[in-house]
Design a protein around this motif. Structure first.
Motif, PDB file in Angstrom:
ATOM      1  N   ALA A 135       0.724  -1.070   0.109  1.00 41.77           N
ATOM      2  CA  ALA A 135       0.073   0.081  -0.013  1.00 41.77           C
ATOM      3  C   ALA A 135       0.820   1.151   0.030  1.00 41.77           C
ATOM      4  N   SER A 136       2.171   0.948   0.465  1.00 39.35           N
ATOM      5  CA  SER A 136       3.011   2.328   0.348  1.00 39.35           C
ATOM      6  C   SER A 136       3.414   2.644  -0.938  1.00 39.35           C
ATOM      7  N   ALA A 137       3.188   1.847  -2.017  1.00 40.71           N
ATOM      8  CA  ALA A 137       3.117   2.238  -3.567  1.00 40.71           C
ATOM      9  C   ALA A 137       2.156   3.059  -4.023  1.00 40.71           C
ATOM     10  N   ILE A 138       0.955   3.412  -3.167  1.00 36.92           N
ATOM     11  CA  ILE A 138      -0.260   4.092  -3.598  1.00 36.92           C
ATOM     12  C   ILE A 138       0.558   5.460  -3.697  1.00 36.92           C
ATOM     13  N   TYR A 139       0.896   6.025  -2.424  1.00 32.84           N
ATOM     14  CA  TYR A 139       1.282   7.265  -2.377  1.00 32.84           C
ATOM     15  C   TYR A 139       2.815   7.279  -1.215  1.00 32.84           C
ATOM     16  N   GLY A 140       3.571   8.054  -1.687  1.00 36.16           N
ATOM     17  CA  GLY A 140       4.663   8.079  -0.831  1.00 36.16           C
ATOM     18  C   GLY A 140       4.541   8.087   0.411  1.00 36.16           C
ATOM     19  N   GLN A 141       5.059   7.438   1.660  1.00 35.96           N
ATOM     20  CA  GLN A 141       4.769   7.459   2.878  1.00 35.96           C
ATOM     21  C   GLN A 141       5.951   8.056   3.685  1.00 35.96           C
ATOM     22  N   ALA A 142       5.443   9.179   4.419  1.00 34.90           N
ATOM     23  CA  ALA A 142       6.400   9.756   5.435  1.00 34.90           C
ATOM     24  C   ALA A 142       6.838   8.722   6.641  1.00 34.90           C
ATOM     25  N   ASP A 143       8.153   8.883   6.863  1.00 31.62           N
ATOM     26  CA  ASP A 143       8.916   7.938   7.891  1.00 31.62           C
ATOM     27  C   ASP A 143       8.930   6.508   7.282  1.00 31.62           C
ATOM     28  N   LEU A 144       8.835   6.513   5.964  1.00 31.36           N
ATOM     29  CA  LEU A 144       8.965   5.280   5.154  1.00 31.36           C
ATOM     30  C   LEU A 144       9.397   5.428   3.873  1.00 31.36           C
ATOM     31  N   PHE A 179      -0.229  -2.722   6.284  1.00 32.68           N
ATOM     32  CA  PHE A 179       0.664  -3.241   7.322  1.00 32.68           C
ATOM     33  C   PHE A 179       0.332  -4.838   7.889  1.00 32.68           C
ATOM     34  N   VAL A 180       0.959  -5.799   7.721  1.00 34.27           N
ATOM     35  CA  VAL A 180       0.892  -7.073   7.939  1.00 34.27           C
ATOM     36  C   VAL A 180       1.429  -7.780   9.220  1.00 34.27           C
ATOM     37  N   GLN A 181       0.867  -8.515   9.916  1.00 29.37           N
ATOM     38  CA  GLN A 181       1.319  -8.860  11.123  1.00 29.37           C
ATOM     39  C   GLN A 181       2.596  -9.791  11.093  1.00 29.37           C
ATOM     40  N   THR A 182       3.809  -9.057  10.966  1.00 32.98           N
ATOM     41  CA  THR A 182       4.809 -10.053  10.787  1.00 32.98           C
ATOM     42  C   THR A 182       5.868  -9.175  11.718  1.00 32.98           C
ATOM     43  N   ALA A 183       7.230  -9.723  11.703  1.00 37.04           N
ATOM     44  CA  ALA A 183       8.319  -9.320  12.435  1.00 37.04           C
ATOM     45  C   ALA A 183       8.829  -7.870  11.836  1.00 37.04           C
ATOM     46  N   MET A 184       8.577  -7.492  10.616  1.00 31.45           N
ATOM     47  CA  MET A 184       9.153  -6.541   9.963  1.00 31.45           C
ATOM     48  C   MET A 184       8.172  -5.111  10.480  1.00 31.45           C
ATOM     49  N   VAL A 185       7.052  -5.354  10.977  1.00 30.85           N
ATOM     50  CA  VAL A 185       6.521  -4.159  11.494  1.00 30.85           C
ATOM     51  C   VAL A 185       6.418  -3.988  12.848  1.00 30.85           C
ATOM     52  N   LYS A 186       7.257  -4.529  13.729  1.00 31.89           N
ATOM     53  CA  LYS A 186       7.473  -4.462  15.154  1.00 31.89           C
ATOM     54  C   LYS A 186       8.305  -3.435  15.578  1.00 31.89           C
ATOM     55  N   ASP A 187       7.900  -2.346  16.384  1.00 29.86           N
ATOM     56  CA  ASP A 187       8.601  -1.375  16.606  1.00 29.86           C
ATOM     57  C   ASP A 187       8.811  -0.358  15.522  1.00 29.86           C
ATOM     58  N   MET A 188       8.104  -0.049  14.762  1.00 30.62           N
ATOM     59  CA  MET A 188       7.999   0.844  13.546  1.00 30.62           C
ATOM     60  C   MET A 188       7.874   2.021  14.031  1.00 30.62           C
ATOM     61  N   ASP A 189       8.705   3.166  13.461  1.00 30.54           N
ATOM     62  CA  ASP A 189       8.949   4.552  13.747  1.00 30.54           C
ATOM     63  C   ASP A 189       7.984   5.130  12.917  1.00 30.54           C
ATOM     64  N   ALA A 190       6.664   4.918  12.806  1.00 29.76           N
ATOM     65  CA  ALA A 190       5.892   5.607  11.800  1.00 29.76           C
ATOM     66  C   ALA A 190       4.381   6.067  12.138  1.00 29.76           C
ATOM     67  N   GLU A 191       4.135   7.188  12.165  1.00 30.19           N
ATOM     68  CA  GLU A 191       2.574   7.351  12.730  1.00 30.19           C
ATOM     69  C   GLU A 191       1.417   6.588  11.870  1.00 30.19           C
ATOM     70  N   SER A 192       1.963   6.415  10.564  1.00 32.45           N
ATOM     71  CA  SER A 192       0.772   5.681   9.745  1.00 32.45           C
ATOM     72  C   SER A 192       0.285   4.391  10.492  1.00 32.45           C
ATOM     73  N   ASN A 246      -4.679  13.659  -2.136  1.00 36.80           N
ATOM     74  CA  ASN A 246      -3.984  12.639  -2.034  1.00 36.80           C
ATOM     75  C   ASN A 246      -2.879  13.078  -0.906  1.00 36.80           C
ATOM     76  N   ARG A 247      -2.332  14.129  -1.372  1.00 35.96           N
ATOM     77  CA  ARG A 247      -1.187  14.716  -0.581  1.00 35.96           C
ATOM     78  C   ARG A 247      -1.738  14.844   0.879  1.00 35.96           C
ATOM     79  N   LEU A 248      -2.832  15.682   1.227  1.00 41.49           N
ATOM     80  CA  LEU A 248      -3.513  16.163   2.510  1.00 41.49           C
ATOM     81  C   LEU A 248      -3.822  15.031   3.065  1.00 41.49           C
ATOM     82  N   SER A 249      -4.337  13.929   2.529  1.00 45.36           N
ATOM     83  CA  SER A 249      -4.784  12.655   3.212  1.00 45.36           C
ATOM     84  C   SER A 249      -3.671  12.041   3.866  1.00 45.36           C
ATOM     85  N   ASN A 250      -2.500  11.998   3.226  1.00 47.03           N
ATOM     86  CA  ASN A 250      -1.333  11.256   3.526  1.00 47.03           C
ATOM     87  C   ASN A 250      -0.558  12.064   4.370  1.00 47.03           C
TER      88      ASN A 250
END
Length: 262
Positions: A135-144, A179-192, A246-250
């Motif tokens: 989903a991060s390929a829909i619009y560029g994500q801050a902190d990612l 976001f999927v429930q995997t080890a990759m998203v643990k302790d993520m530093d992103a408000e999204s 799109n920018r404002l929503s993101n």
């Protein structure tokens, strides 16, 4: 018996996909940089599972893995480019080596997999490539930022090869989960991740991969498969909303509550 090779299959989405395809009667190649995890999973599944070492950023690893897998399985029908990493946090606070590693694995790894697998896919009775976008390929994500950029690259490569390889009868598709429930998203530093939540499981994504691998694709079959209700909403809105919306929503998704209260 059809066959599938999955990169990054030692855990998470890749492992879930390996189990699901095995249950569906596939010969399954479980390839990962963590050889211990792959061997353990292959032993759990049974004789129609083969484990192997694969550093997706290394083209020689790909060539060796594909040679040994096709000799064992007979042919390669489905390639799943699943291996990926994620670093979160402010762009400038992430060291440059981590930015480069993200590109090496998430982008170069997929390019390597597609490039090395084509001669085998061309020989198969039927062939399909399924890439893990986001989903991060829909619009560029801050902190990612770099992760998002890498998934835009996967999205672009998928679209391009889905057209190029039509002449070979090979569809190249991708799945785009939030976001999927995997080890990759643990302790993520992103408000999204706080605002959007983590609702998808590896099994949810694996089921979509199986659906794409087994459907009878035609000219109107979409190249992208959004996974999960929120991803589908975001993906469809992005097609019709003006760019500033799109920018404002993101921007809202990315802003921390404390910043909004100032």
């Amino acid at each position: 018996m059809p066959s599938i090779l999955i990169s990054g299959a030692g855990q998470g989405i890749g492992a879930a996909a390996a189990k699901l395809f095995y249950q569906q009667g596939y010969k399954v190649g479980i390839y990962d940089i963590n050889a211990v995890q792959t061997q353990k999973l292959a032993q759990q599944l049974g004789e129609n599972a083969k484990a192997g070492l694969l550093d997706v950023a290394n083209i020689e690893h790909w060539q060796k893995a594909l040679t040994e897998f096709t000799q064992w399985a007979g042919e390669l029908n489905v390639l799943v480019n699943n291996a990926g990493i994620l670093y979160s946090g402010a762009f400038e606070h992430t060291d440059i080596a981590s930015h480069h590693r993200t590109i090496d694995i998430n982008v170069k790894g997929v390019i390597n997999g597609c490039y090395a697998s084509l001669p085998y896919l061309q020989k198969a009775a039927f062939a399909r490539v399924i890439n893990l976008s986001s989903a991060s390929a829909i619009y560029g994500q801050a902190d990612l930022a770099t992760y998002s950029a890498s998934k835009f690259a996967v999205r672009g490569l998928t679209e391009s090869l889905d057209i190029e390889w039509q002449k070979y009868g090979i569809r190249v598709l991708d799945v785009m989960p939030l976001f999927v429930q995997t080890a990759m998203v643990k302790d993520m530093d992103a408000e999204s991740i706080r605002k959007m939540g983590v609702h998808l499981t590896p099994d949810d994504v694996a089921e979509q991969i199986l659906s794409l691998a087994t459907l009878k694709a035609h000219a109107f079959t979409p190249t992208h498969r959004a996974v999960g209700f929120k991803t589908k909403v975001l993906f469809n809105l992005s097609k019709i909303s003006p760019q500033f919306v799109n920018r404002l929503s993101n921007l809202w998704i990315a802003q921390k509550q404390s910043a909004l209260e100032k």
